[in-house]
Design an enzyme around this catalytic site. Structure first.
Site, mmCIF file in Angstrom:
data_model
loop_
_atom_site.group_PDB
_atom_site.id
_atom_site.type_symbol
_atom_site.label_atom_id
_atom_site.label_comp_id
_atom_site.label_asym_id
_atom_site.label_seq_id
_atom_site.Cartn_x
_atom_site.Cartn_y
_atom_site.Cartn_z
ATOM 1 N N SER A 72 31.452 37.929 47.314
ATOM 2 C CA SER A 72 31.489 37.915 48.786
ATOM 3 C C SER A 72 31.785 39.266 49.417
ATOM 4 O O SER A 72 31.725 39.384 50.650
ATOM 5 C CB SER A 72 32.498 36.875 49.279
ATOM 6 O OG SER A 72 31.979 35.580 49.090
ATOM 7 N N THR A 73 32.058 40.275 48.644
ATOM 8 C CA THR A 73 32.108 41.617 49.214
ATOM 9 C C THR A 73 30.743 41.970 49.787
ATOM 10 O O THR A 73 30.622 42.857 50.643
ATOM 11 C CB THR A 73 32.576 42.633 48.152
ATOM 12 O OG1 THR A 73 33.868 42.222 47.669
ATOM 13 C CG2 THR A 73 32.704 44.040 48.714
#
Length: 388
Positions: A72-73
């Protein structure tokens, strides 16, 4: 405590020696396998370190250009795509999503706004019908189902983490406006011109540079039961329909797909550069990506609340801007409560602090069990701010 002490490569300005120490301690004390960390201050790279192994068998050293799935970065760069379009007057964040994606108005979603997608407030944390990984890899099918489905809660009222769906929702709006999927748009507008080593998905030709992700430790039966007892239907939909972990993310099928919430691949240097655009108030290396006003809008608070999907796991209320999480009183991205960033499943993160002029990228392959604020990330951030 492990005595594993791999060689650490790269450079670190003496002023930031504490970051190098924390990075080395992650290997010695926090079960790091392979990792990299990069820090910029006022656009200058002051830390660029890497070390350990790119595979579980410890046969491939982590190199300067090793790539890894950052989960999710990836959401930060995906949000950046939408903000670029908004900055150009091509996308109105306060317009209904259906103005750009007419099919989305189905099932009572005609009043869902673009800002609700960016702030995880659309009520579409997951699909209601079973959705396999193979189906997730199908962009048209996934977006068609999202357009047709009913929200889990009243959109706009509260945040609930859209783990996978975020990328398809924001990404389809990007596609409807620009004609390009987010990965191609990001490459054309940002990573290509600026030479940033980051892609959504992973081109097959780059597979030899990719690190192997390693599963986090399995929870005990009692720990697992406690987690499931606190899961709401929306949580189950968001995190398990479909579910994915290290094994899935290591496959060619995952890497070939477009999953703009979860399958970005890059180096720590790339993460620091992308989040450095936000830290630089829209500018990186003299190249203006966003106007200062648009860059500031990214961290415009959408309200502090207990997240409907991750609330129990995070343990406290959180505050979202328009695509990224604010550091807030918990200090997730350092002591400035208005610093912001995004964590990736298992530990990675990107951080931006415009007031300090700081960005940080941290990537790794041994995934931890934490939803956010992995101890390795926290140690690096604390060391960084101790040196400022």
């Amino acid at each position: 405590m492990s005595e594993y002490r791999p060689a650490v490569h790269g450079h670190c300005d003496q002023r930031f020696a504490a970051v190098r120490t924390a990075f080395e301690e992650n290997f010695r004390d926090r079960a790091e396998l392979g990792a990299a960390v990069s820090v910029t201050v006022d656009g200058e790279t002051v830390v660029d370190l890497w070390g350990g192994w790119a595979d579980a068998a410890r046969t491939r050293p982590w190199e300067r250009d090793t790539l890894v799935n950052v989960w999710s970065t990836t959401k930060g760069p995906t949000a950046l795509c939408a903000h670029i379009l908004a900055d150009r007057g091509l996308l109105d964040l306060d317009a209904p999503v259906a103005a750009y994606w007419p099919e989305f108005a189905a099932a009572g979603k005609d009043r869902v706004l673009v800002r609700h997608l960016l702030s995880h407030r659309a009520g579409l944390a997951g699909l209601r019908e079973p959705h396999s990984l193979a189906e997730l890899y199908d962009w048209e099918l996934t977006t068609r189902r999202l357009a047709a489905t009913e929200p889990w809660w009243e959109p706009g009222t509260v945040s609930g983490y859209h783990a996978f769906t975020y990328g398809f929702l924001v990404g389809e709006v990007v596609r409807r406006v620009s004609g390009l999927l987010p990965g191609a748009f990001l490459e054309r507008e940002v990573t290509g011109p600026l030479g940033i080593d980051f892609t959504v998905g992973l081109p097959e030709k780059e597979a030899g540079r990719a690190a192997e992700l390693v599963h986090p430790p399995a929870p005990s039966a009692s720990e697992q039961a406690a987690v499931f007892a606190q899961m709401t239907p929306a949580t189950i939909a968001a995190l398990t329909n479909p579910g994915a972990g290290a094994a899935e993310a290591n496959t060619a099928e995952w890497r070939a797909a477009e999953i703009p919430a979860a399958n970005g691949h890059g180096t720590a240097r790339a993460a620091a550069a992308l989040y450095g655009i936000f830290a630089g108030r829209g500018s990186l290396d003299g190249h203006r990506v966003l106007s200062p006003e648009a860059a500031e809008r990214v961290r415009e608070s959408q309200g502090r609340c207990r997240d409907l999907v991750l609330g129990a796991g995070l343990g406290s209320d959180t505050e979202l801007g328009l695509g990224l999480w604010l550091s807030g009183p918990s200090g997730s991205y350092g002591p400035n409560p208005r610093a912001f960033g995004h964590d990736g499943f298992g530990g990675s993160c990107g951080l931006a602090d415009p007031e300090a002029g700081v960005s940080l990228g941290y990537v790794m392959n041994r995934m931890g069990p934490h939803i956010a604020d992995d101890p390795r990330k926290t140690a690096l951030i604390e060391a960084l701010y101790s040196a400022l």
